[in-house]
Design a protein around this motif. Structure first.
Motif: not given
Length: 494
Positions: A139-140, A57, A192-193, A196, A156, A152, A54, A61
């Motif tokens: 990607y996130n 990210v 999620p991977t 995304f 979730d 996302f 997390t 970002n």
């Protein structure tokens, strides 16, 4: 845009929060207190990885958002690929290092009366899933930088509903419930991977097209930034999840079950509060990249104030009537669950006051001094907490008194560190963020004296009406209040 993103995030949160509360209840029913406590110990080791995931990210970002803020598409593509290569290597390294270390920890420190071979299986499956999730980090990061919160958020929500459904099935079906539960959690970790990846390949093909970047300087910048963010990751992991390891060492898995429930509540509440920050965070980075210092400062103050007020809002039932909430939520309330929840909420509230500060520091890139000073204090809380447990023979909750003390120290230190690394207007942060939330907290404490003479429903109704009035007339500035009245007025006239 911030308002729309916030709305999307809060809709997501409403669904995830309800699902999360039911999910915790169903997990306890399906696994029982002992196995649920065991999974919380193993899961906290896995959470070491997921929290790093997390926080990483933030790195992706930051570099991608800076490039987008400068409107440089080629640089955005290069930064994405640099981060992707690094995270693939991290995933491989995670499997190579975490598996032997985890097995050593299980053999020497995990206390469990059942089949230890099953404990190793649970750990192996969870580690592999967590490692796969690392590949989804760039990607996130791109989705956050592009402010595609709907993607996302919907992922979730789907993941949360799947977890709820399958956990409910476990209550009355299947043998080897802990193993099946572990595979479900692992699948949801890696899911999620895939989403995304598919979305970014379709919507941002120019950014995610593979380009091998040969400039070692770019890898060095990302690795250095990540290393200092990693200091924060270690501190956050130790503070949030290391308590489970300490509690297990001194009190066993039954008390761990109480901590697991408290962590579930605290996590849901913090997720709600962090939505306010999450919707503002990309704008802080982009405003800094464009050189708009005044807007950047305003957003930092807004993020800090909004995060604390949101956290306090959703915490009110657990602060005023926790026994009632746990009584209707759980059939069997584990020992210490209520007390741990209360203390974790207090600790989280203290930390939420500076929610926007970290985003600003990350935007500047000058994070070394900030990370070392702030997170050294956080790591010290783990060491001191362990010593208190080992030498003092104190009740389990004393660990969290230590955490709260060090969180208060971190709060007072952060503004001084901020002044040292930048020209940020700290007095504006104090005036627009700190003072309003402190005053609201002080005024709200009056309700704790009224609680004994009010029934639960009346107490909560009075608390929320009173809190909303405090926010309206104490937290909001005149221009913010005028804007709010204007929006409400327009809605009512339609």
């Amino acid at each position: 845009m911030i308002a729309v993103n916030s709305l999307i995030l809060y809709i997501r949160l409403a669904i995830i929060s309800i699902s999360g509360l039911l999910y915790t209840r169903f997990s306890l029913q399906a696994l029982g207190i002992s196995d649920y406590g065991l999974y919380s110990v193993i899961a906290c080791i896995i959470t070491f990885i997921s929290i790093i995931n997390t926080i990483m990210v933030t790195t992706s970002n930051r570099f991608i958002a800076i490039a987008i803020g400068k409107n440089d598409k080629e640089e955005a593509c290069r930064q994405f690929n640099v981060n992707l290569v690094i995270h693939v290597l991290i995933a491989l390294l995670t499997i190579a290092v975490a598996l032997p270390l985890g097995h050593w920890y299980i053999v020497h420190h995990v206390t469990y009366d059942g089949d230890m071979h099953m404990v190793h299986t649970v750990f192996n499956v969870s580690i592999i899933a967590a490692a796969l999730s690392f590949i989804g980090v760039p990607y996130n990061g791109l989705l956050i930088a592009r402010e595609r919160f709907l993607v996302f958020c919907s992922t979730d929500v789907a993941m949360s509903l799947f977890k709820l459904f399958f956990t409910y099935l476990l209550i009355d079906h299947f043998e080897h419930k802990l193993i099946i539960y572990t595979f479900i959690m692992a699948l949801m970790t890696a899911f999620p991977t895939l989403v995304f990846y598919a979305y970014c390949r379709r919507r941002f093909a120019d950014t995610v097209r593979f380009v091998f970047v040969r400039e070692l300087r770019k890898y060095k910048e990302v690795v250095q930034f990540s290393a200092y963010i990693g200091i924060g990751a270690i501190a956050t992991i130790g503070k949030a999840q290391g308590s489970a390891l300490i509690i297990n060492m001194f009190f066993g898995t039954v008390v761990n079950a109480g901590l697991a429930v408290a962590n579930s509540v605290s996590s849901i509440l913090q997720t709600f509060a962090n939505n306010a920050q999450k919707s503002i965070s990309p704008q802080i980075v982009k405003s800094y990249a464009m050189g708009d210092t005044d807007r950047c400062t305003s957003l930092v103050c807004l993020a800090s104030k909004a995060t604390y007020l949101s956290m306090f809002f959703v915490s009110i039932p657990f602060l005023l009537v926790p026994e009632f909430i746990f009584g209707i939520w759980l059939k069997e309330v584990p020992p210490y669950a209520v007390k741990f929840t209360y203390l974790l909420i207090v600790d989280a509230l203290i930390f939420s006051i500076n929610a926007g500060v970290t985003d600003f520091v990350n935007a500047t890139g000058r994070i070394k001094f900030y990370q070392i000073i702030v997170n050294s204090l956080m790591v010290s809380s783990i060491v001191v907490g362990y010593l208190v447990m080992k030498l003092g023979h104190k009740p389990a909750e004393f660990l969290f008194y230590v955490y709260i003390t060090f969180s208060s120290l971190v709060f007072f230190v952060r503004p001084f560190v901020l002044v040292h690394i930048s020209k940020f207007d700290v007095w504006r942060l104090v005036r627009d963020s700190y003072l309003p939330v402190f005053l609201i907290t002080l005024l709200f404490c009056v309700l704790f004296f009224l609680k004994p003479v009010l029934n639960v429903v009346v107490c909560l109704a009075v608390a929320y009406i009173y809190y909303c009035l405090l926010v309206l007339f104490v937290a909001l500035k005149p221009n913010e209040r005028a804007w709010l009245f204007g929006v409400v007025g327009k809605r009512l006239r339609r």
